[in-house]
Enzyme design. Structure first.
Site, short mmCIF file in Angstrom:
data_model
loop_
_atom_site.label_atom_id
_atom_site.label_comp_id
_atom_site.label_asym_id
_atom_site.label_seq_id
_atom_site.Cartn_x
_atom_site.Cartn_y
_atom_site.Cartn_z
N LYS A 185 -5.74 -6.27 12.47
CA LYS A 185 -7.13 -5.34 11.95
C LYS A 185 -8.33 -5.75 12.94
CE LYS A 185 -5.78 -7.63 7.19
NZ LYS A 185 -6.25 -7.98 5.79
N SER B 104 0.70 -1.51 -0.11
CA SER B 104 0.04 -0.04 -0.14
C SER B 104 1.17 0.89 -0.09
CB SER B 104 -1.08 -0.03 1.16
OG SER B 104 -0.78 -1.11 2.08
N GLY C 256 -4.20 -12.05 -6.02
CA GLY C 256 -4.50 -11.22 -5.07
C GLY C 256 -4.04 -9.58 -5.39
N GLY D 157 -8.81 -18.63 7.89
CA GLY D 157 -7.70 -17.06 8.85
C GLY D 157 -9.14 -15.81 8.82
#
Lengths: 266, 266
Positions: free
Chosen positions: A74, A24, A247, A137
């Site tokens: 998160k 990012s 992805g 997960g």
């Protein structure tokens, strides 16, 4: 043209651990540069033990406008947010947070919506389809809930941790009573879409998350790893003639949502 | 060539309040770009109430290598440093801090040494000279102690706050017994060097810090303001034929010291 960082530059912080492979900063700073926005996103690698104190302190920084949150923070970040978007509330996690005009913090979770939009960008529509997903997960949970929200018909989940798998199946059944959902064998045969939501494929020599010999060209295959973008799984799937989503597709759709949230998308 | 910020980029933070006029982000990021260093300096504007918690939290950020500290935090930061340079210990303040190889934090104060080196860069040597200085605040304190250390013969200080002025005179006398030091009238006449260490000159319409009509061309005049670089005081002094040194001279000498501390000066 890149714009110089000054004392008046607005700040965004990426929080995670580890961050060395994070995409990012490069991506968002290129957005700022391309659009002439006087802002910068910087990485802050912090362990879980330091996270709560750091985020509380960062909120006192007057020129901080937002946060991008990645693993393992998160879930933890939720306690620091005043308002949540639907996906964040549903998943119990957030990966973007914005300081609002009244000073309170809004957070949302774009992993799942980003995955679904990434599929659609490749022409793969999940509504009314059957899904096999390897991994249960945090990322898998966000994706499964977004797929359920998008109207998939049937989902089989598999994880080496059977308890974690059963828990996610329970969550999905509780929230989406019309969804046919089960935990089951690691076999993607005869599903419309097979997803890898495990970390397998990030490191050279990783085993494949499921047996590609069971795939026919009618099964689309998606992976969540961005480095490498074409994982061994996706390479094998492509070789067999399967449509693929990477992805990177997921990442780009997520960033588009974040750009909208932060008001950069003009 | 500017280098993209990635997840592996090392971080430096500028702490102050306000920061909108701060020069260091532009300056240091240009240094990083010119030298191909994968690092970034970002501003964090934080009020005194938030400072201690923020610096404690920042120290837990694994990719944070250093801090630049400006007003009003230069004194407060001392409590967070494990080792101090001579100037920092003497002044009781720091404006640079580095994480050392053993994880402890070293800090130093470059306002004073930077001011003295800035004079020298303009060919003005303060040793054995007489000094008039307007202002006895934090920056003035750092400058006065560095000038004393550099071997000035005589110093007159003036401040609208007489008590603050007397306190600084006491500090100087206690540490430098051979220095002739006094608080006195706001008159720069017959000094070798007249310094403005007040904020006067930053805003249009500010009064001059002392009467330029009292200056002869043999008096050098120095100011600490960087925006504007040529303050009304410096413009008037230059018009009268006085040598001048600017806030930018001080700033550049300070940054050279910081570059050395952080190991960027190769």
């Amino acid at each position: 043209m890149s714009r110089a960082i000054s004392g008046a530059t607005r700040l965004y912080v990426l929080l995670g651990d580890p961050l060395d492979k994070a995409r990012s900063p490069e991506y968002y700073n290129a957005v700022f540069a391309a659009r002439g926005i006087d802002a910068v996103l910087v990485p802050m690698e912090v362990a879980p033990a330091g996270f709560d104190a750091l985020i509380r302190a960062l909120k006192t920084v007057r020129n901080l406008d937002g946060l991008i949150v990645t693993m393992p923070h998160k879930q933890t970040v939720l306690a620091h947010l005043d308002r949540l978007g639907d996906a964040a509330r549903q998943v119990g996690a957030a990966n973007v947070a914005r300081r609002e005009a009244d000073g309170l913090w809004f957070g949302d979770m774009y992993d799942g919506p980003g995955f679904v939009e990434g599929l659609r960008a490749r022409g793969i529509e999940p509504a009314r389809r059957s899904i096999y997903m390897a991994g249960c997960g945090g990322v898998a949970r966000a994706i499964a809930l977004a797929l359920a929200q998008a109207g998939v018909a049937r989902m089989r989940l598999h994880d080496i941790d059977a308890q974690r798998c059963a828990a996610l199946v329970e969550t999905l059944r509780a929230q989406y009573s019309r969804l046919a959902c089960e935990s089951g064998a690691a076999d993607p045969a005869e599903f419309d879409l097979a997803i890898n939501a495990t970390p397998l494929g990030m490191r050279p020599g990783d085993a494949l998350p499921f047996d590609v010999a069971r795939l026919t060209p009618s099964t689309a295959v998606a992976d969540v790893t961005t480095k490498p973008e074409i994982t061994p799984l996706l390479a094998a799937a492509r070789e067999r003639g399967c449509p693929i989503a990477t992805g990177r597709d997921m990442f780009e759709a997520q960033t588009a949502l974040a750009e909208q949230l932060f008001g950069w998308s003009r």
